[in-house]
Scaffold this motif. Structure first.
Motif, short mmCIF file in Angstrom:
data_model
loop_
_atom_site.label_atom_id
_atom_site.label_comp_id
_atom_site.label_asym_id
_atom_site.label_seq_id
_atom_site.Cartn_x
_atom_site.Cartn_y
_atom_site.Cartn_z
N ALA A 515 102.39 -15.55 5.57
CA ALA A 515 102.29 -14.88 6.87
C ALA A 515 103.62 -14.24 7.25
O ALA A 515 103.66 -13.13 7.81
N VAL A 516 104.72 -14.92 6.95
CA VAL A 516 106.05 -14.38 7.26
C VAL A 516 106.31 -13.12 6.46
O VAL A 516 106.77 -12.10 7.00
N LEU A 517 106.00 -13.15 5.17
CA LEU A 517 106.21 -11.97 4.33
C LEU A 517 105.38 -10.79 4.80
O LEU A 517 105.85 -9.65 4.84
N ALA A 518 104.13 -11.06 5.15
CA ALA A 518 103.27 -9.99 5.64
C ALA A 518 103.82 -9.39 6.92
O ALA A 518 103.77 -8.16 7.13
N ALA A 519 104.37 -10.23 7.79
CA ALA A 519 104.88 -9.75 9.08
C ALA A 519 106.09 -8.85 8.92
O ALA A 519 106.28 -7.91 9.70
N VAL A 520 106.92 -9.12 7.92
CA VAL A 520 108.12 -8.29 7.73
C VAL A 520 107.86 -7.13 6.78
O VAL A 520 108.78 -6.35 6.49
N GLY A 521 106.63 -6.99 6.31
CA GLY A 521 106.28 -5.83 5.49
C GLY A 521 106.39 -6.03 4.01
O GLY A 521 106.31 -5.08 3.25
N VAL A 522 106.58 -7.26 3.55
CA VAL A 522 106.61 -7.56 2.12
C VAL A 522 105.19 -7.77 1.63
O VAL A 522 104.43 -8.54 2.22
N ARG A 523 104.84 -7.10 0.58
CA ARG A 523 103.47 -7.19 0.08
C ARG A 523 103.21 -8.52 -0.63
O ARG A 523 104.07 -9.05 -1.32
#
Length: 599
Positions: A515-523
């Motif tokens: 969820a953190v990665l998705a929030a910062v734009g990391v696929r």
């Protein structure tokens, strides 16, 4: 075999080679087939984008070098080149809209815009002898986004180019081996033929021609000379590009071994997360380990899909395990749920002072303070070692993205700091993501990274991270911590993302990494099925991105969604991470690209 037969054979072979060379010379690249209006528009669009992305004096040589190479590639005049340099230096004010329109309205681009992308990627890689500068790649990402080309399509083009180069290199190696064997065989034939000619009085032929006929004796002798030269030249060029891209050793980061210890570092190596040779790569760095095994270096990143070649940095596992165990002891063995909830709100309000910490937490501080202080120091040394690896181009001449949380983010921070002190540090790092970073949040400490990072510097922080605040309770040096607040740096590179609605405390970075990665734009792989490359779960929908009001536009964030003014921070713009799956939306609102793809 007679001399005449040899001469005829050689002539036929040379004729075939010349015919092939002519056909190769006639082959034009995609842009060479376009008209002058298209070429001028492409050059202008590139120059304006260079000015937008790399307008600092530090990048002037890069801008001008890029323009010179592009103008030559497009077969434009030197006068046009001077105009493009003026555009890139912002000496001439000009919007890019008209040039973008000229490009996308071209019939060939409408039919298949990837033809232009293929040409630009191939030119960027081969014209520099196999050096894929991170600034060039970020520029291509920006330009392709403007031309409505998906980031995944750009990656496909890059992957295809790598396969083509490798296939060509292998073919050339095979052909060279065959040519060398034939050359050795023909040397023997040549010696026997010359002996026979001399015995029959044919030596006069060689004497009269000054030896010019000698190379024609024996089948294909002349062809071997010309053919070998062409083959070797092609092979050297192909091998040089591959060697430059992936490093002289060929093993890349997976084969890296620390040659000497830096500071007190005992463990430092890279382990592949995904195995594939690509034109860009990602390195992930964990901040602590849960449990007593090193699998946590990989498990937390199991769904990351930022690039097609990814590594995890394995460093100081013994100390990181001790730190992880101390974290678990504090949270599970000492603190009650009520106490942690109270700490969250007081940390959010910034009310915690030394006297306000619960007695049970303070009494157990010895359990965590020692491993934390040890890991703080080791992370600095690991960061400097990572800088050495990247500056030495152990990964080759390819752009690198760095992603880390907690002390892993600290490793990245000190890697950037070390690189900023060294020469030739530009063009290596593409993007960096620091999550819950245990480092200074002062703007002055971050500004020096502008010459190191070509793309975006993303700071993911949590205002309710009381554990991080507690760990810094006795530090008078760092009253501002990056993992607790935004970095107030008004620069297009800086992106601050408040993760307080996604995570509740420091340990949640590892637990809720997807969820953190998705929030910062990391696929991540979990989002691949969605049409949007940053399709977020509902819990991430309220994460905000703080962008200075002085930025050129809200679109500088990327395709992140609507901009709203935060009542508490009037000097910031908060962009809600809401993506729509409709790919036909307006470009500035398209969700087919990650936040890092557009400036």
């Amino acid at each position: 075999m007679s001399v005449n037969d040899n001469i005829n054979s050689t002539t036929d072979m040379n004729a075939g080679i010349n015919e092939n060379e002519k056909s190769e010379d006639k082959e034009e690249s995609f842009v060479e087939k376009m008209d002058d209006i298209f070429k001028f528009s492409l050059a202008s669009f590139s120059a304006i984008s260079l000015c937008l992305l790399y307008d600092t004096p530090h990048n002037k040589d890069y801008r001008h070098s890029f323009i010179d190479s592009l103008v030559s590639h497009l077969s434009l005049s030197s006068g046009v080149g001077n105009t493009m340099k003026a555009l890139s230096d912002d000496d001439i004010s000009q919007e890019s809209d008209i040039f973008i329109q000229n490009i996308i309205s071209d019939k060939c681009i409408k039919e298949n815009p990837l033809n232009l992308v293929k040409d630009l990627v191939h030119w960027c890689v081969t014209s520099s002898g196999g050096k894929y500068d991170s600034r060039s790649r970020f520029l291509l990402r920006h330009m392709t986004w403007q031309l409505h080309v998906k980031f995944e399509d750009l990656e496909d083009v890059e992957e295809t180019l790598i396969k083509m180069l490798r296939e060509r290199t292998e073919k050339e190696k095979t052909e060279n081996d065959s040519v060398r064997a034939k050359k050795a065989r023909n040397r023997k034939i040549k010696r026997f033929a010359l002996v026979g000619i001399a015995a029959a009085g044919g030596g006069a032929l060689i004497g009269l021609t000054g030896g010019l006929a000698a190379p024609l004796v024996a089948a294909g002798a002349g062809a071997i000379i010309g053919g070998t030269s062409a083959a070797v030249l092609g092979s050297v060029a192909g091998i040089a590009v591959i060697t430059s891209l992936f490093g002289a050793g060929g093993a890349g980061l997976a084969g890296y071994k620390m040659k000497r210890r830096v500071g007190g570092i005992d463990q430092f190596f890279f382990s592949p997360l995904t195995s594939s040779d690509q034109l860009s790569l990602t390195i992930t760095i964990s901040g602590w380990l849960s449990g007593d095994n090193e699998s946590n270096f990989f498990d937390v990143w199991s769904h990351i899909n930022q690039s097609r070649e990814q590594y995890s940095l394995v460093w100081e596992s013994e100390h990181l395990m001790r730190l992880g165990n101390a974290f678990e002891y504090i949270l599970e063995g000492i603190m009650s749920y009520a106490a942690t909830e109270a700490l969250k709100y007081t940390a959010l309000a910034g009310l915690i002072a030394a006297i306000a910490w619960p007695a049970t937490l303070v009494s157990a501080a010895g359990v965590i303070d020692n491993p934390w202080s040890v890991c703080l120091q080791r992370s600095v040394q690991a960061g400097r070692q990572l800088a050495e690896v990247l500056l030495a181009r152990e990964h080759g001449q390819r752009p690198v993205t760095l992603i880390g949380y907690s002390l892993g983010a600290r490793v990245i921070y000190f890697c950037l700091e070390e690189m900023a002190k060294r020469k030739k540090h530009s063009g290596i790092i593409e993007d960096v993501y620091l999550l819950g970073a245990a480092v200074s949040g002062k703007v002055e400490d971050w500004k020096k990274f502008s010459s190191v990072v070509a793309g975006h510097i993303t700071n993911g922080y949590c205002r309710t991270d009381w554990l991080l605040r507690f760990l810094y309770r006795t530090s008078s040096r760092h009253t501002e911590i990056a993992g607790l607040q935004p970095i107030a740096w008004e620069n297009r590179r800086m992106i601050n993302i408040d993760l307080s609605s996604i995570i509740e405390g420091h340990l949640d970075y590892a637990k809720n990494m997807d969820a953190v990665l998705a929030a910062v734009g990391v696929r991540t792989r979990k989002n691949n099925e969605a049409k949007s490359s940053i399709s977020l779960p509902n819990m991430a929908a309220t994460a905000t991105v703080d962008v200075p009001v002085s930025s050129k536009s809200c679109d500088d964030i990327g395709a992140l969604g609507e901009a709203k003014v935060d009542e508490k921070e009037e000097t910031k713009i908060n962009a809600t991470l809401e993506c729509e799956s409709n790919a036909d939306e307006n470009t500035s609102q398209e969700c087919s690209d990650t936040p890092a793809q557009k400036v």
